[in-house]
Design an enzyme around this catalytic site. Structure first.
Site, PDB file in Angstrom:
ATOM      1  N   TRP A  91     -13.836 -10.545   4.747  1.00 28.95           N
ATOM      2  CA  TRP A  91     -12.939  -9.982   3.411  1.00 28.95           C
ATOM      3  C   TRP A  91     -14.281  -9.966   2.796  1.00 28.95           C
ATOM      4  O   TRP A  91     -14.022 -11.225   2.294  1.00 28.95           O
ATOM      5  CB  TRP A  91     -12.005 -10.299   2.650  1.00 28.95           C
ATOM      6  CG  TRP A  91     -11.137  -9.595   1.872  1.00 28.95           C
ATOM      7  CD1 TRP A  91     -10.875 -10.285   0.345  1.00 28.95           C
ATOM      8  CD2 TRP A  91     -10.690  -8.718   1.644  1.00 28.95           C
ATOM      9  NE1 TRP A  91     -11.227  -9.158  -0.721  1.00 28.95           N
ATOM     10  CE2 TRP A  91     -10.318  -8.620   0.078  1.00 28.95           C
ATOM     11  CE3 TRP A  91     -10.517  -7.492   2.693  1.00 28.95           C
ATOM     12  CZ2 TRP A  91     -10.053  -7.439  -0.383  1.00 28.95           C
ATOM     13  CZ3 TRP A  91      -9.744  -6.482   1.260  1.00 28.95           C
ATOM     14  CH2 TRP A  91      -9.956  -6.070   0.350  1.00 28.95           C
ATOM     15  N   GLY A 118     -13.810 -18.049   2.325  1.00 32.20           N
ATOM     16  CA  GLY A 118     -14.458 -19.218   0.926  1.00 32.20           C
ATOM     17  C   GLY A 118     -15.775 -18.973   0.515  1.00 32.20           C
ATOM     18  O   GLY A 118     -16.517 -17.204   0.413  1.00 32.20           O
ATOM     19  N   HIS A 525      14.245   4.577 -32.581  1.00 33.63           N
ATOM     20  CA  HIS A 525      13.865   5.472 -32.483  1.00 33.63           C
ATOM     21  C   HIS A 525      14.534   6.487 -30.903  1.00 33.63           C
ATOM     22  O   HIS A 525      14.186   7.787 -30.793  1.00 33.63           O
ATOM     23  CB  HIS A 525      12.285   6.093 -32.184  1.00 33.63           C
ATOM     24  CG  HIS A 525      11.782   5.178 -33.823  1.00 33.63           C
ATOM     25  ND1 HIS A 525      12.096   5.525 -35.098  1.00 33.63           N
ATOM     26  CD2 HIS A 525      11.523   4.072 -33.504  1.00 33.63           C
ATOM     27  CE1 HIS A 525      11.729   4.749 -35.476  1.00 33.63           C
ATOM     28  NE2 HIS A 525      10.724   4.121 -34.666  1.00 33.63           N
ATOM     29  N   LYS A 624       1.041   1.568   0.115  1.00 28.20           N
ATOM     30  CA  LYS A 624      -0.154   1.130  -1.045  1.00 28.20           C
ATOM     31  C   LYS A 624      -1.761   1.348  -1.502  1.00 28.20           C
ATOM     32  O   LYS A 624      -2.141   1.037  -2.696  1.00 28.20           O
ATOM     33  CB  LYS A 624      -0.230   0.116   0.133  1.00 28.20           C
ATOM     34  CG  LYS A 624      -1.143  -1.316  -0.716  1.00 28.20           C
ATOM     35  CD  LYS A 624      -0.362  -2.144  -1.603  1.00 28.20           C
ATOM     36  CE  LYS A 624      -0.813  -3.106  -2.559  1.00 28.20           C
ATOM     37  NZ  LYS A 624      -0.354  -3.355  -3.320  1.00 28.20           N
TER      38      LYS A 624
HETATM   39  C1  F6R Z   1       3.311  -1.143  -8.890  1.00 28.21           C
HETATM   40  C2  F6R Z   1       1.411  -0.477  -8.083  1.00 28.21           C
HETATM   41  C3  F6R Z   1       0.690   1.272  -7.998  1.00 28.21           C
HETATM   42  C4  F6R Z   1      -0.341   0.884  -7.958  1.00 28.21           C
HETATM   43  C5  F6R Z   1      -0.947   2.144  -8.340  1.00 28.21           C
HETATM   44  C6  F6R Z   1      -2.746   2.293  -8.458  1.00 28.21           C
HETATM   45  O1  F6R Z   1       3.292  -1.934  -7.895  1.00 28.21           O
HETATM   46  O2  F6R Z   1       1.192  -0.805  -6.826  1.00 28.21           O
HETATM   47  O3  F6R Z   1       1.938   1.246  -9.434  1.00 28.21           O
HETATM   48  O4  F6R Z   1      -0.445   0.067  -8.980  1.00 28.21           O
HETATM   49  O5  F6R Z   1      -0.828   3.081  -7.005  1.00 28.21           O
HETATM   50  O6  F6R Z   1      -3.392   1.583  -7.037  1.00 28.21           O
HETATM   51  P1  F6R Z   1      -4.372   1.016  -7.261  1.00 28.21           P
HETATM   52  O7  F6R Z   1      -4.207  -0.176  -7.915  1.00 28.21           O
HETATM   53  O8  F6R Z   1      -4.610   0.353  -6.252  1.00 28.21           O
HETATM   54  O9  F6R Z   1      -5.618   2.272  -7.873  1.00 28.21           O
END
Ligand code: F6R
Length: 629
Positions: A91, A118, A525, A624
């Site tokens: 990574w 690391g 509000h 993700k």
């Molecule tokens: C919430 C979440 C999403 C991301 C969004 C942006 O838990 O994971 O709202 O924050 O899709 O993703 P990035 O940061 O990868 O651009």
């Protein structure tokens, strides 16, 4: 974050190493490699009367950018027989993901190979010294520097353990390493400091090495965990352990009970919980090597080429989506308070289509954990097209946003697997605090104030740890009480208004409960109409500049029979008289309070979701990385 595996014994090493690397690949790595000691069995020694077959070993390296399956194909095309080897999934930290930057790395002689997890913080000083002694480097990595240093010491003693030990005494930083040498074909030397390392003891005079027991659990459940500053020399006839200051130690062999899947999550039920727990370390990683406490200042390598623009900038634009957007909102508050530069922030999806006003002198920060979010990428391109300097605040090294930015700052949170972002958020905030100090010190922030902010930052990892330890059980109980609620309100002011937004987002994502985040004063509000005895309201109310104001908002909710859960600063007795539930967090400066206050909010979302039987790591409809519009 990378993965390490190693094997020494009587079996063929390659399949064992490859299967171990595959078990680590759930972390999403960018390149992989193997180092093997191939037994040539062909070197002939002749004294004129007789010839003798000597066992000679050749160091073979196979590595490539990409997945372990790519390495597997490479290895199948060039098979090498060996009963000792080390393997790595990378990574990237120093140096982009590429064939050449992939581990293992070798020393100057090409006889020693190392894999490393690391960061070696003082690698550039060591590199300079080695260059002055004639060393030539092939890569930009800190690991290659360590390989050469070991080679330098090996030249003197031809003792691999001692060469590794002496090198580690020169090194500042974190490491889990495994080292082999063609001159010592019967040993693997391993060591750890700040990066996990486990040795597996097999049944058949064979031994395994891994950064995560998941990689070796298929072969043995008998393991030795190395602690920080410990090292081991592993041969086919046993293991010798010592500290890196050369004190021999005896380690006990432990039996692992856990199932493979559980170990892959590091013993946590879900990646999300694991990542919440990782935050003390990931916050440390976001700061590592970047603060200069004495000068009350910060050095961010990825911004070094743009200091002139940053010194002159009159307006900053921030763009992002979701959780990253919430981090950006807090970043705006930080920068405006301490650097006094106007900051505009906008959802990337709005910015990209709105024909926004952008000038040549603007600096734009695009924030993205994945570095691949389509809207954020398009907004960055739009900003750059209109003349802004486009900078990235990104987690995934080598991702598109990282590559297309003019510069930027990696947050170094390691792979975030849980779909609900947690550790990336606190690392983004940490990086914003660093940027704020840097911009502030270019303007009105004094060295004394800079130092005070840095001291608070450096104290954060311990405070996050305390927050997790002190609040988890209480939050779990609160989740049991409210798990059947159908609506939640999250309210905060100032720096903790975006924290309230983030708490609400976490809850809806993984528990599917409708939750709204609001600036607390906005309640009157409109949202106040929703409050009755069925409405839990989470107030993010640490002791900060707007604390007194938020107490009045709490009273307004109480008067309408709403249930108040407050996140407050330790020692706050006033709030315990108003709220039904008070979750205490340690004290810090207002700007950093969201880094602490969000932790119980993450835990609350997590325990609400698990209490409702939701799939925390795979919430419905979410991905993700959102690479489509
Ligand atoms: C919430 C979440 C999403 C991301 C969004 C942006 O838990 O994971 O709202 O924050 O899709 O993703 P990035 O940061 O990868 O651009």
């Amino acid at each position: 974050m990378c993965g390490i595996v190693g094997y020494i014994g009587n079996r063929e090493a390659t399949p064992i190493l490859l299967s171990g690397l595959k078990r680590l690949e759930y972390r999403g790595y960018d390149s992989a490699g193997l180092a093997l000691l191939e037994d040539l069995q062909a070197a002939i020694s002749s004294n004129g009367h007789s010839t003798q077959l000597l066992s000679a070993h050749q160091l073979v390296i196979e590595k490539c950018k990409g997945k372990v399956t790519d390495l597997e194909e490479l290895s199948a095309r060039n098979p090498h027989l060996s009963t000792i080897g080390i393997g790595h999934t990378r990574w990237a930290t120093h140096g982009a993901p590429s064939d050449v930057n992939a581990h293992p790395h070798t020393d100057q002689s090409g006889k020693i190979a190392i894999i490393h997890n690391g960061i070696i913080e003082n690698y550039s000083q060591i590199k300079k010294h080695l260059i002055s002694r004639g060393h030539i480097f092939q890569t930009e990595t800190d690991t290659e520097v360590l390989a050469h240093l070991i080679g330098e010491f090996f030249e003197q003693s031809h003792n691999l353990t001692e060469a590794v030990r002496l090198s580690l005494n020169e090194v500042v930083g974190a490491y889990g390493i495994a080292v082999i040498s063609s001159e010592n074909p019967d040993e693997i030397v391993v060591a750890r400091k700040g990066s996990p390392l486990v040795i597996g003891v097999g049944n058949d005079n064979d031994y395994f090495v891994a950064s995560d027991a998941a990689a070796i659990i298929a072969h043995t459940r008998q393991v030795i965990y190395l602690s920080d500053n410990e090292m081991a020399t592993i041969t086919r006839s046993g293991i010798k352990t010592r500290t890196i200051s050369n004190v021999e130690i005896t380690k006990t062999i432990e039996h692992i009970e856990m199932e493979l899947e559980a170990i892959e999550k590091g013993g946590f039920d879900h990646f999300m919980l694991k990542e919440i727990y990782e935050q003390p370390r990931t916050i440390t990683d976001a700061m590592r090597g970047r603060v200069v406490e004495e000068e009350g200042n910060v050095v961010l390598g990825g911004l070094e080429n743009h200091l002139r623009e940053l010194r002159r900038v009159n307006r900053i634009l921030i763009t992002a989506c979701g959780t990253s957007f919430h981090a950006g909102l807090i970043g705006k508050y930080m920068i405006e308070q301490y650097a006094r530069i106007p900051v505009d922030i906008e959802y990337a999806s709005e910015f990209r289509y709105r024909n926004p006003i952008v000038g040549d002198d603007d600096v734009m920060f695009a924030i993205s954990q994945s570095g691949e979010t389509a809207d954020t990428l398009a907004a960055l391109r739009e900003g750059k097209r209109k003349g802004a300097l486009g900078l990235g605040i990104v987690n995934v090294v080598g991702s598109t946003i990282a590559r297309e930015s003019d510069g930027g700052v990696y947050i170094h949170a390691g792979p975030e697997i849980g779909v609900a972002s947690t550790k990336a958020f606190t690392s983004q905030l940490t990086v914003f605090a660093l940027i704020t100090i840097m911009l502030g010190r270019m303007r009105h922030l004094s060295v004394v104030d800079g130092r005070a902010m840095i001291r608070e930052l450096l104290a954060l990892p311990d405070k996050v740890q305390q927050t997790i330890e002190n609040t988890e059980q209480q939050v779990k109980q609160i989740a049991e009480i409210f798990k059947d609620a159908t609506n939640f309100l999250y309210l905060g002011r100032g720096y903790n208004y975006p924290a309230a937004l983030e708490g609400a987002l976490k809850l809806k994502e993984i528990s599917y409960i409708h939750a709204e985040g609001y600036p607390a004063a906005e309640m009157k509000h409109g949202p106040i109409a929703l409050i009755d005895e069925n409405m839990p309201v989470v107030f993010v109310a640490p002791h900060d500049d707007v604390y007194e104001k938020i107490l009045s908002n709490i009273q307004e909710v109480r008067a309408r029979k709403g249930h108040v859960i407050a996140i407050a600063t330790e020692g706050d007795e006033q709030i315990t008289e108003l709220a039904e539930q008070v979750i205490f967090i340690p004290e810090t400066i207002p700007m950093l309070t969201p880094i602490l206050s969000v932790v119980p909010l993450q835990l609350l979302a997590y325990y609400m979701a698990t209490a409702r039987g939701c799939n925390v790591d795979q919430p419905r409809n979410l991905a993700k990385s959102v690479t489509v519009e």
